[in-house]
Design an enzyme around this catalytic site. Structure first.
Site, PDB file in Angstrom:
ATOM      1  N   GLY A  26       0.906  -1.162   0.122  1.00 39.12           N
ATOM      2  CA  GLY A  26      -0.032   0.108  -0.077  1.00 39.12           C
ATOM      3  C   GLY A  26       0.646   1.178   0.096  1.00 39.12           C
ATOM      4  N   THR A  29       0.035   9.231   2.038  1.00 33.70           N
ATOM      5  CA  THR A  29       0.874  10.405   2.116  1.00 33.70           C
ATOM      6  C   THR A  29       2.016  10.205   3.228  1.00 33.70           C
ATOM      7  OG1 THR A  29      -0.574  11.020   4.035  1.00 33.70           O
ATOM      8  CG2 THR A  29      -1.226  11.795   1.719  1.00 33.70           C
ATOM      9  N   VAL A  33       4.236   0.856   2.285  1.00 33.51           N
ATOM     10  CA  VAL A  33       4.242  -0.343   2.846  1.00 33.51           C
ATOM     11  C   VAL A  33       4.849  -1.552   2.070  1.00 33.51           C
ATOM     12  CG1 VAL A  33       3.137  -1.956   4.512  1.00 33.51           C
ATOM     13  CG2 VAL A  33       2.491   0.404   4.538  1.00 33.51           C
ATOM     14  N   LYS A  48       6.956  -0.823   6.675  1.00 33.65           N
ATOM     15  CA  LYS A  48       6.354   0.645   6.567  1.00 33.65           C
ATOM     16  C   LYS A  48       7.325   1.732   6.612  1.00 33.65           C
ATOM     17  CE  LYS A  48       2.470   3.722   8.187  1.00 33.65           C
ATOM     18  NZ  LYS A  48       1.567   3.870   9.272  1.00 33.65           N
ATOM     19  N   ASP A 152      -8.735   6.665  14.344  1.00 35.68           N
ATOM     20  CA  ASP A 152      -8.761   6.504  12.899  1.00 35.68           C
ATOM     21  C   ASP A 152      -9.351   4.955  12.529  1.00 35.68           C
ATOM     22  OD1 ASP A 152      -8.922   7.244  10.081  1.00 35.68           O
ATOM     23  OD2 ASP A 152      -6.711   6.829   9.591  1.00 35.68           O
TER      24      ASP A 152
END
Length: 351
Positions: A26, A29, A33, A48, A152
């Protein structure tokens, strides 16, 4: 399992690195990863890679989101929260520039990609929804017990594997929550999962924020689509009001202190008519109603839901019995495979 996205051999690796890039998982911003495998031990982790600006590098600073994530994951150890293996500041891809790398526990996909990969007529089984709900709420309860807000909660931040295990991830917006709490930023929580106290800009917020997000994720697992798909903050509020009714000062006295509260807000009745039209069982509907309570002071805590709510009783049995016989309610294997293929295709243009 083979991961056949854009050839990892096309990505130049540092010759001194023991990590072989299997695939790109993925990007955002923050950076991106990768799935990496240790050449010597064959251990597979998610790496990451955090972008560090030239200014931050010159001033010897790290991005605030990375500092938060590292701090939380070093302080919390829970079976349903992603594990941080180690942190490194190392050169990658022969760029001559050091990158901040978080090496994390690897799971093959996330809940959003799994739901997106479901075919016509395929759904998350009711037992798996209960199992996932129990695991996710257990992770949230652990965070709240340590006075940490995730801030989140959404399906892309919930990782899953073939065996039915779930791990809460992405702690870039997480932070310590103290009582009494000073004013906090409202630039948190992806819009569709944002609670009314944040949408209305309340003076402060607390752990109830994550419980609302959990309720939205639960509904999405059950319905196979987001519960509130707002295009902007006011649209998001109106969608919530249409389903649950417009909150009143008598029900939520502190609403009058919210910066964006107006007495002229559109009025929708506080009844269960719209809620009763959701295509879910009465048990699921009641559970959803008990998580999406307007007044944060009256919203059930994660611990209360885990210990007292009838809906999660079977989820607790499913999860705890698995420690004895090794069997959890499992997702559809072919759907995870499909999610991985779709993920690989979408990541071909990255880097």
């Amino acid at each position: 399992m083979q991961y056949n996205n854009r050839s990892s051999r096309s990505i130049v690796q540092s010759p001194s690195s023991p990590w072989f890039i299997e695939s790109i998982l993925g990007s955002g911003t923050y950076g991106f990863v990768e799935c990496v495998r240790n050449i010597n031990t064959h251990q597979m982790l998610a790496r990451k890679i955090i972008k560090v600006t030239s200014k931050q590098e010159d001033e010897n600073e790290l991005p605030a989101t990375a500092v938060r994530e590292i701090a939380v994951l070093k302080s919390i150890h829970h079976e349903f929260i992603i594990k941080l293996s180690h942190v490194a500041f190392e050169p990658l891809y022969n760029s001559g520039t050091n990158h901040l790398c978080l090496y994390l526990e690897f799971l093959p996909t996330d809940l959003k990609r799994y739901m997106d990969a479901l075919g016509p007529g395929e759904r998350i089984s009711p037992r798996l929804v209960k199992s996932y709900s129990y695991q996710l709420l257990s992770a949230i309860e652990c965070l709240h017990r340590h006075r940490i807000l995730h801030r989140d909660l959404k399906p892309p931040n919930i990782l899953i594997d073939y065996e039915g295990r779930l791990k809460l991830a992405d702690f870039g917006l997480a932070r310590q929550c103290h009582m009494p709490e000073r004013t906090l930023t409202h630039e948190v929580v992806t819009l569709w999962y944002r609670p009314p106290e944040v949408l209305l800009n309340a003076p402060t917020y607390g752990t109830a924020l994550d419980v609302w997000g959990f309720g939205c994720v639960f509904a999405e697992m059950t319905l196979r689509e987001p519960l509130f798909r707002g295009e902007c903050e006011i649209d998001q509020l109106l969608l919530i009001f249409r389903l649950l009714g417009t909150p009143t000062v008598s029900e939520w006295p502190e609403i009058a202190q919210c910066l964006y509260y107006q007495t002229g807000l559109p009025r929708f009745p506080l009844d269960d008519v719209q809620l009763s039209r959701l295509p879910m069982s009465s048990q699921c509907r009641q559970f959803l109603k008990d998580t999406l309570i307007y007044n944060p002071k009256h919203r059930r805590t994660a611990r209360q839901l885990l210990e007292e709510h009838e809906y999660l009783a079977e989820g607790a049995v499913l999860v705890h019995s698995s420690s004895k016989n090794g069997l959890l309610e499992r997702p559809i294997r072919s759907v995870i495979d499909r999610a991985i293929r779709q993920q690989s295709e979408s990541m071909r243009s990255v880097r």
